[in-house]
Design a protein around this motif. Structure first.
Motif, PDB file in Angstrom:
ATOM      1  N   ALA A  27      58.805  63.468  57.988  1.00 42.83           N
ATOM      2  CA  ALA A  27      58.824  62.300  58.881  1.00 42.83           C
ATOM      3  C   ALA A  27      59.765  62.538  60.053  1.00 42.83           C
ATOM      4  O   ALA A  27      59.451  62.180  61.197  1.00 42.83           O
ATOM      5  CB  ALA A  27      59.228  61.049  58.105  1.00 42.83           C
ATOM      6  N   CYS A  28      60.911  63.150  59.795  1.00 42.14           N
ATOM      7  CA  CYS A  28      61.859  63.450  60.870  1.00 42.14           C
ATOM      8  C   CYS A  28      61.242  64.434  61.867  1.00 42.14           C
ATOM      9  O   CYS A  28      61.336  64.232  63.086  1.00 42.14           O
ATOM     10  CB  CYS A  28      63.145  64.022  60.269  1.00 42.14           C
ATOM     11  SG  CYS A  28      64.422  64.346  61.486  1.00 42.14           S
ATOM     12  N   CYS A  29      60.598  65.473  61.369  1.00 36.21           N
ATOM     13  CA  CYS A  29      59.944  66.456  62.253  1.00 36.21           C
ATOM     14  C   CYS A  29      58.817  65.810  63.058  1.00 36.21           C
ATOM     15  O   CYS A  29      58.681  66.059  64.261  1.00 36.21           O
ATOM     16  CB  CYS A  29      59.409  67.627  61.433  1.00 36.21           C
ATOM     17  SG  CYS A  29      60.691  68.666  60.719  1.00 36.21           S
ATOM     18  N   LEU A  30      58.003  64.988  62.393  1.00 33.36           N
ATOM     19  CA  LEU A  30      56.909  64.319  63.107  1.00 33.36           C
ATOM     20  C   LEU A  30      57.438  63.339  64.142  1.00 33.36           C
ATOM     21  O   LEU A  30      56.903  63.244  65.257  1.00 33.36           O
ATOM     22  CB  LEU A  30      55.993  63.597  62.115  1.00 33.36           C
ATOM     23  CG  LEU A  30      55.121  64.494  61.247  1.00 33.36           C
ATOM     24  CD1 LEU A  30      54.401  63.665  60.193  1.00 33.36           C
ATOM     25  CD2 LEU A  30      54.118  65.258  62.095  1.00 33.36           C
ATOM     26  N   GLY A  31      58.495  62.600  63.786  1.00 32.04           N
ATOM     27  CA  GLY A  31      59.099  61.676  64.750  1.00 32.04           C
ATOM     28  C   GLY A  31      59.593  62.420  65.977  1.00 32.04           C
ATOM     29  O   GLY A  31      59.375  61.987  67.120  1.00 32.04           O
ATOM     30  N   CYS A  32      60.283  63.547  65.762  1.00 31.94           N
ATOM     31  CA  CYS A  32      60.765  64.347  66.897  1.00 31.94           C
ATOM     32  C   CYS A  32      59.606  64.904  67.710  1.00 31.94           C
ATOM     33  O   CYS A  32      59.668  64.941  68.951  1.00 31.94           O
ATOM     34  CB  CYS A  32      61.653  65.484  66.395  1.00 31.94           C
ATOM     35  SG  CYS A  32      63.243  64.927  65.760  1.00 31.94           S
ATOM     36  N   SER A  33      58.540  65.345  67.038  1.00 39.69           N
ATOM     37  CA  SER A  33      57.370  65.886  67.755  1.00 39.69           C
ATOM     38  C   SER A  33      56.732  64.824  68.641  1.00 39.69           C
ATOM     39  O   SER A  33      56.445  65.082  69.817  1.00 39.69           O
ATOM     40  CB  SER A  33      56.333  66.407  66.759  1.00 39.69           C
ATOM     41  OG  SER A  33      56.849  67.489  66.036  1.00 39.69           O
ATOM     42  N   CYS A  39      58.956  64.069  71.590  1.00 39.50           N
ATOM     43  CA  CYS A  39      58.868  65.122  72.617  1.00 39.50           C
ATOM     44  C   CYS A  39      57.577  64.989  73.426  1.00 39.50           C
ATOM     45  O   CYS A  39      57.587  65.152  74.656  1.00 39.50           O
ATOM     46  CB  CYS A  39      58.937  66.508  71.969  1.00 39.50           C
ATOM     47  SG  CYS A  39      60.571  66.932  71.340  1.00 39.50           S
ATOM     48  N   ILE A  40      56.479  64.682  72.745  1.00 40.66           N
ATOM     49  CA  ILE A  40      55.208  64.499  73.459  1.00 40.66           C
ATOM     50  C   ILE A  40      55.298  63.290  74.391  1.00 40.66           C
ATOM     51  O   ILE A  40      54.855  63.342  75.538  1.00 40.66           O
ATOM     52  CB  ILE A  40      54.041  64.352  72.461  1.00 40.66           C
ATOM     53  CG1 ILE A  40      53.773  65.690  71.767  1.00 40.66           C
ATOM     54  CG2 ILE A  40      52.774  63.858  73.149  1.00 40.66           C
ATOM     55  CD1 ILE A  40      52.783  65.605  70.630  1.00 40.66           C
ATOM     56  N   ALA A  41      55.877  62.199  73.906  1.00 41.23           N
ATOM     57  CA  ALA A  41      56.033  61.008  74.746  1.00 41.23           C
ATOM     58  C   ALA A  41      56.921  61.319  75.944  1.00 41.23           C
ATOM     59  O   ALA A  41      56.601  60.945  77.086  1.00 41.23           O
ATOM     60  CB  ALA A  41      56.619  59.852  73.928  1.00 41.23           C
ATOM     61  N   PHE A  42      58.042  62.016  75.716  1.00 40.05           N
ATOM     62  CA  PHE A  42      58.939  62.391  76.808  1.00 40.05           C
ATOM     63  C   PHE A  42      58.214  63.262  77.832  1.00 40.05           C
ATOM     64  O   PHE A  42      58.319  63.046  79.040  1.00 40.05           O
ATOM     65  CB  PHE A  42      60.159  63.141  76.259  1.00 40.05           C
ATOM     66  CG  PHE A  42      61.089  63.625  77.334  1.00 40.05           C
ATOM     67  CD1 PHE A  42      62.045  62.771  77.859  1.00 40.05           C
ATOM     68  CD2 PHE A  42      60.995  64.916  77.822  1.00 40.05           C
ATOM     69  CE1 PHE A  42      62.901  63.208  78.854  1.00 40.05           C
ATOM     70  CE2 PHE A  42      61.843  65.359  78.824  1.00 40.05           C
ATOM     71  CZ  PHE A  42      62.796  64.505  79.339  1.00 40.05           C
ATOM     72  N   GLU A  43      57.459  64.234  77.328  1.00 42.04           N
ATOM     73  CA  GLU A  43      56.714  65.130  78.224  1.00 42.04           C
ATOM     74  C   GLU A  43      55.728  64.355  79.097  1.00 42.04           C
ATOM     75  O   GLU A  43      55.635  64.587  80.303  1.00 42.04           O
ATOM     76  CB  GLU A  43      55.977  66.184  77.395  1.00 42.04           C
ATOM     77  CG  GLU A  43      55.149  67.142  78.217  1.00 42.04           C
ATOM     78  CD  GLU A  43      54.338  68.093  77.357  1.00 42.04           C
ATOM     79  OE1 GLU A  43      53.701  68.986  77.941  1.00 42.04           O
ATOM     80  OE2 GLU A  43      54.317  67.940  76.115  1.00 42.04           O
ATOM     81  N   HIS A  44      55.001  63.433  78.492  1.00 43.48           N
ATOM     82  CA  HIS A  44      54.021  62.669  79.263  1.00 43.48           C
ATOM     83  C   HIS A  44      54.688  61.703  80.237  1.00 43.48           C
ATOM     84  O   HIS A  44      54.236  61.542  81.366  1.00 43.48           O
ATOM     85  CB  HIS A  44      53.060  61.923  78.325  1.00 43.48           C
ATOM     86  CG  HIS A  44      51.946  62.790  77.858  1.00 43.48           C
ATOM     87  ND1 HIS A  44      50.729  62.818  78.456  1.00 43.48           N
ATOM     88  CD2 HIS A  44      51.898  63.706  76.853  1.00 43.48           C
ATOM     89  CE1 HIS A  44      49.958  63.693  77.846  1.00 43.48           C
ATOM     90  NE2 HIS A  44      50.646  64.255  76.872  1.00 43.48           N
ATOM     91  N   ILE A  45      55.761  61.044  79.795  1.00 45.95           N
ATOM     92  CA  ILE A  45      56.426  60.060  80.652  1.00 45.95           C
ATOM     93  C   ILE A  45      57.134  60.729  81.819  1.00 45.95           C
ATOM     94  O   ILE A  45      57.034  60.270  82.961  1.00 45.95           O
ATOM     95  CB  ILE A  45      57.411  59.209  79.818  1.00 45.95           C
ATOM     96  CG1 ILE A  45      56.631  58.310  78.861  1.00 45.95           C
ATOM     97  CG2 ILE A  45      58.312  58.379  80.721  1.00 45.95           C
ATOM     98  CD1 ILE A  45      57.479  57.648  77.801  1.00 45.95           C
TER      99      ILE A  45
END
Length: 151
Positions: free
Chosen positions: A72-78, A81-87
């Motif tokens: 869950a921690c790895c998926l949350g970070c992933s 990161c995807i949200a940060f990249e898109h934003i």
């Protein structure tokens, strides 16, 4: 007074509201089936069923307790990161591209109206002057001329 259940307790009750794990529902009868012609003793069948259910549940609980928080921690970070990249990267780059393309679009539309549209208009007028006529009379004369000897 009745209290409204909190969102957390709702999540604990319905853990798959979007039915993502429908294909993972496995029961004893989905895995093992004995035809009528060959059967194990009833006690072996029931014991095997209980062993299957218990081992499946215990193993899942063990793996969930051991691996689920880390996963869950790895998926949350992933996903973060995807949200940060898109934003912060993808959306601004797309916006820059749209602004740049808007200027290019205006330039190409102006060139098309100035050069290509008059040429197409002239060619359309030229080709529209062509008339095609069919003569059905000639076809009728050919079909009426039959060989007299064969008739």
């Amino acid at each position: 007074m009745s209290r409204k259940p909190s969102a957390i307790s709702d999540d604990l009750e319905d853990r798959d509201p979007n039915n993502l794990g429908a294909h993972l529902q496995v029961s004893w009868s989905d895995v093992i089936g004995e035809p009528i012609s060959i059967r194990s003793p009833e006690c072996a069948w029931r014991l095997s069923n209980h062993c299957f259910q218990i081992s499946k549940n215990v193993c899942y609980i063990f793996l969930s307790v051991l691996c689920a928080p880390i996963t869950a921690c790895c998926l949350g970070c992933s996903f973060a990161c995807i949200a940060f990249e898109h934003i912060w990267c993808v959306n601004p780059c797309l916006r820059i591209w749209k602004i740049s393309c808007a200027a290019i679009k205006i330039f190409i539309a102006s060139c098309t109206q100035a050069f290509i549209a008059p040429i197409c208009d002239a060619m359309g007028r030229f080709w529209s002057g062509i008339k095609v006529r069919t003569q059905t009379q000639m076809y009728k004369e050919e079909t009426d001329e039959r060989d007299v000897l064969l008739a």
